[in-house]
Design an enzyme around this catalytic site. Sequence first.
Site, short mmCIF file in Angstrom:
data_model
loop_
_atom_site.label_atom_id
_atom_site.label_comp_id
_atom_site.label_asym_id
_atom_site.label_seq_id
_atom_site.Cartn_x
_atom_site.Cartn_y
_atom_site.Cartn_z
CG HIS A 1 -0.39 0.12 2.53
ND1 HIS A 1 -0.14 1.32 3.15
CD2 HIS A 1 0.01 -0.83 3.41
CE1 HIS A 1 0.37 1.12 4.35
NE2 HIS A 1 0.49 -0.18 4.53
CG ASP B 1 -3.02 3.85 2.38
OD1 ASP B 1 -2.43 2.85 1.93
OD2 ASP B 1 -3.83 3.79 3.32
CD GLU C 1 -2.82 -1.30 5.75
OE1 GLU C 1 -2.88 -2.26 6.53
OE2 GLU C 1 -2.43 -0.18 6.12
C1 LIG Z 1 0.92 -3.93 10.22
C2 LIG Z 1 0.30 -2.85 9.35
N1 LIG Z 1 1.30 -2.02 8.83
C3 LIG Z 1 -0.68 -2.04 10.16
O1 LIG Z 1 -0.28 -1.05 10.73
N2 LIG Z 1 -1.95 -2.47 10.25
C4 LIG Z 1 -2.99 -1.82 11.00
C5 LIG Z 1 -4.29 -2.27 10.39
C6 LIG Z 1 -5.51 -2.06 11.21
C7 LIG Z 1 -5.98 -2.92 12.15
N3 LIG Z 1 -7.11 -2.37 12.62
C8 LIG Z 1 -7.30 -1.23 11.99
N4 LIG Z 1 -6.32 -1.05 11.12
C9 LIG Z 1 -2.91 -2.21 12.45
O2 LIG Z 1 -2.49 -3.31 12.79
O3 LIG Z 1 -3.30 -1.37 13.30
ZN LIG Z 2 1.10 -0.93 6.37
ZN LIG Z 3 0.10 1.12 8.78
#
Ligand SMILES: C[C@H](N)C(=O)N[C@@H](Cc1c[nH]cn1)C(=O)O
Ligand SMILES: [Zn+2]
Ligand SMILES: [Zn+2]
Length: 515
Positions: free
Chosen positions: A127, A129, A194
């Site tokens: 991603h 963004d 994302e």
């Molecule tokens: C691991 C990834 N880069 C990330 O930061 N994912 C987020 C996705 C998420 C989960 N709930 C809402 N958004 C995260 O793990 O917080």
């Molecule tokens: Zn990420």
């Molecule tokens: Zn992230």
Amino acid sequence: MLCYFRGLYTVHLTLELPFKEGMSSSSSSALETEIFQYIDLHQSDFIKDLKEWVAVESDSVQPVLRKEVMRMMALAASKLEALGATVNSVNLGSHQLPDGQHLPLPPVILGELGKDPQNPTVCFYGHVDVQPARREDGWKTDPYTLTEIDGNLYGRGSTDNKGPVLAWINAVETFRALKLAIPVNFKFIIEGMEEAGSLGLEKLLEEEKQCFFSDVDFIVISDNLWLSKKKPALTYGTRGNACFFVEVEGGDKDLHSGTFGGIIHEPLMDLVALLDSLVDPTGHIQIPGIYDSVAALTEEERKLYESIEYDIEEHKNNSGVKKFLYSSKEEILLHLWCYPSLSIHGIEGAFHEPGIKTVIPAKVIGKFSIRQVPYMDLSVVKQQVEEHLKNVFSKRNSPNKLKVSMPLGAKPWVADVNDPLYKAARRAIKTVFGEDPDFIRDGSTIPIARLFQSITQKRVIMFPIGAADAGEHSQNEKISRHNYIEGTKVFAAFFLEISKLRGQLHETSSPETNN
Ligand SMILES: C[C@H](N)C(=O)N[C@@H](Cc1c[nH]cn1)C(=O)O
Ligand SMILES: [Zn+2]
Ligand SMILES: [Zn+2]
């Protein structure tokens, strides 16, 4: 062999055997040496590209920046085109914001490079963004100007996820620049939402599972971190996440606390009591039933963690906190990877600016999330949370209105580390970094990993190149020059390794996703 055996799902965690076959070598072939030399010589070009990408404020969380996300998608599409890929920017339409406004969704890029039926087809997901970032949040440098200090490249998105996306592209570019036959066919799926829940992507996967994904052998994601600053890792599991909004509404307008304070049930007081009821000071979630379906941990699994390199002090330093809730490595890893955790993220509608404002807010929305582990059921969790909050609220005899919703629910993801893909990745890591990776889980969530598995029935491998101190989502996010450049090399080495997997790629059955 170690298995969790709850329900229908089995997680194979036989970590030792497949990696002791004497198939690893830290010495590089002449071809690898040529590739690595090219990458070393072109470091400045690769960093220039990252600088250009970081300069785009492609924050998908703030609607006002949506045009920047669009601009970033166009930049990523032209980068892939320059690589020789055919690119289809798929329009996903629009989405509605809580205030009713409609906003266009950024397109998802589906790219394709190479179509040799003799070669395996690898799909890279990433991603472009980013999370919001403002200099005044405590950044040492402008978050959107990639700045190198002591070998670290600081900038929003440098690790999450622009750096790893570019590292993959750099690796492909290297093969092309050296006019080397590329031993794999590439597909790319690059999104721009994302950080805001991958809106529209699930529908696209459904639509494309028989088309774009039909000839894909497996999907690579590089969107998480090593567990240590120095030791590389491969990730075989991530937690899911259930995000909640809890809204308490009093009257239809904010009130003066001198005129009304002491004679009304304040919505923010109700909300603070609700939020306070969620977790005790030891970190234990207080919602009845929440741990019921979590797999029991065996002594054997506990032992598995003994070999993982994890420095509590280093992790503490990375976080800037003085003390963790647990003091042993095993307890910390179990609580990050195998148990649910509840975090409180913020309160919408509460006064939060510097200075004094003697207001009683009329409506406040608390935001929290519960990380999910295998066998937790999102609909059951939602019900447990609702019941608990209603129960706590009812004891307050408040006339205010309570609303609970779960705007996002993502299941956990677990892979089979015995998959030949993991062996290939491990060999690539050994070649580039000269040591075996740790096999780790990750406490955070990559919702799309699980959806890739369940919708497209393709295996997913998580291949991080970011170090534990990358500061994703935090101030001063960075990728070290070392990780970015060696990460580019490790992806190139991985291409060579997967080309050797012909025939083995179909031996492993489709991923199990019923946990
Ligand atoms: C691991 C990834 N880069 C990330 O930061 N994912 C987020 C996705 C998420 C989960 N709930 C809402 N958004 C995260 O793990 O917080
Ligand atoms: Zn990420
Ligand atoms: Zn992230």
